[in-house]
Design a protein around this motif. Structure first.
Motif, short mmCIF file in Angstrom:
data_model
loop_
_atom_site.label_atom_id
_atom_site.label_comp_id
_atom_site.label_asym_id
_atom_site.label_seq_id
_atom_site.Cartn_x
_atom_site.Cartn_y
_atom_site.Cartn_z
N GLY A 40 45.53 8.95 23.61
CA GLY A 40 44.22 8.16 23.43
C GLY A 40 44.35 6.64 23.28
O GLY A 40 43.68 5.69 23.34
N LYS A 43 47.22 4.61 27.86
CA LYS A 43 48.17 4.81 28.91
C LYS A 43 47.81 5.21 30.30
O LYS A 43 48.05 4.63 31.09
N SER A 44 47.17 6.35 30.06
CA SER A 44 46.58 6.83 31.52
C SER A 44 45.55 5.92 32.00
O SER A 44 45.66 5.61 33.19
N THR A 45 44.68 5.26 31.04
CA THR A 45 43.76 4.22 31.84
C THR A 45 44.50 3.12 32.30
O THR A 45 44.00 2.76 33.33
P1 ADP Z 1 46.18 8.26 26.86
O1 ADP Z 1 46.73 8.20 28.10
O2 ADP Z 1 47.12 7.22 26.00
O3 ADP Z 1 46.19 9.43 26.04
P2 ADP Z 1 43.60 7.54 27.98
O4 ADP Z 1 44.04 6.15 28.52
O5 ADP Z 1 43.46 8.75 28.42
O6 ADP Z 1 44.66 7.50 26.84
O7 ADP Z 1 42.22 7.04 27.09
C1 ADP Z 1 42.35 5.94 26.09
C2 ADP Z 1 40.84 6.02 25.41
O8 ADP Z 1 39.73 5.99 26.29
C3 ADP Z 1 40.72 7.35 24.64
O9 ADP Z 1 40.21 7.20 23.47
C4 ADP Z 1 39.63 8.00 25.62
O10 ADP Z 1 38.99 8.96 24.85
C5 ADP Z 1 38.88 7.09 26.15
N1 ADP Z 1 38.34 7.59 27.44
C6 ADP Z 1 38.95 7.75 28.54
N2 ADP Z 1 38.00 8.07 29.47
C7 ADP Z 1 36.84 7.58 29.02
C8 ADP Z 1 35.67 7.52 29.55
N3 ADP Z 1 35.47 7.96 31.03
N4 ADP Z 1 34.64 7.25 28.97
C9 ADP Z 1 35.04 6.57 27.99
N5 ADP Z 1 36.27 6.61 27.08
C10 ADP Z 1 37.25 7.18 27.75
#
Ligand code: ADP
Ligand code: ADP
Length: 226
Positions: A40, A43-45
């Protein structure tokens, strides 16, 4: 010249959540960058923004010297491998690997050449006529990588590509990825939870927490006792 540069990148999701805050990183050609950090942390974002799968709220993303914020994913010189291989089940290995090239209207003889070259590198030559369900886990993962490397992208993004594999296969694939990186001379950004992967593969490690980059360092500096 940096092969990829992220400057003051922010991501605010439509619900107002700030997932990435002022991300700055200059990535040189052929670097193997690792993103680590708790679930969370963004990273993926970040990876998805680089791939063009997620809009950048503010900041500037460059590939080479070109700003690509508004460039479609298929027109970025980037390929991405996900943790859930996401192969098309009804297509053969060959067609899975050719799909992205067909989408880009690459001429057929060229597609054939590119698919066969990638298949050779990944030892998939004998499996080209198989459908995904007739493959082992490791073979499927190689096809997923094959699909990404056929285009010979400048930048390769991998989001926990080995997390669904058992420990033995993960070890083997780690070596494969390392070889692939050397052979292709490509720039890689790689997300992982696995410290061994981070240490053995990374040229630099980016530590994220709550949407913020906390530290960028070589594996040696980050993990060795002071
Ligand atoms: P990681 O890859 O490090 O686990 P992400 O990039 O997947 O983290 O997510 C970062 C944060 O953004 C998390 O708190 C996640 O819940 C939130 N998040 C991801 N996608 C969305 C979305 N479409 N709308 C709102 N929040 C999001
Ligand atoms: P792993 O345990 O390594 O994931 P599997 O037990 O799934 O591998 O498969 C072992 C071998 O059998 C692999 O080389 C795979 O290609 C082959 N195989 C598995 N399923 C089929 C199938 N339906 N048809 C042909 N070969 C198969």
């Amino acid at each position: 010249m940096a092969s990829l540069s992220l400057r003051h990148i922010n991501k605010v999701y439509p619900n107002g959540f700030e997932a990435v805050k002022d991300f700055n990183l200059e990535i040189e050609d052929k670097e193997f960058i690792i993103f680590v950090g708790p679930s969370g942390c963004g990273k993926s974002t970040t990876l998805r923004m680089v791939a063009g799968l997620e809009e950048i709220s503010s900041g500037e993303l460059r590939i080479g010297d070109k700003v690509v914020n508004d460039v479609e994913p298929k027109d970025r010189d980037i390929a991405m491998v996900f943790q859930n291989y996401a192969l098309y089940p009804h297509m053969t290995v060959y067609d899975n690997m050719a799909f992205g090239l067909k989408l880009r209207e690459v001429p057929k003889p060229e597609i054939d050449k590119m698919v066969r070259e990638a298949a050779k590198i990944l030892d998939l030559e004998k499996l080209l006529d198989r459908k995904p369900k007739a493959l082992s886990g490791g073979q499927r993962q190689r096809v997923a990588m094959g699909r990404a490397i056929v285009r010979n992208p400048k930048v390769f993004l991998m989001d926990e590509p080995l997390s669904n594999l058992d420990a033995k296969l993960r070890g083997q694939m780690r070596i494969e990825i390392s070889k692939l990186h050397q052979r292709l001379g490509t720039t890689i950004i790689y997300v992982t939870h696995d410290q061994t992967e981070a240490m053995t593969l990374g040229t630099r490690i980016v530590v994220m927490n709550a949407g913020v980059v906390q530290q960028v360092d070589t594996p040696r500096k980050l993990y060795d006792e002071p």
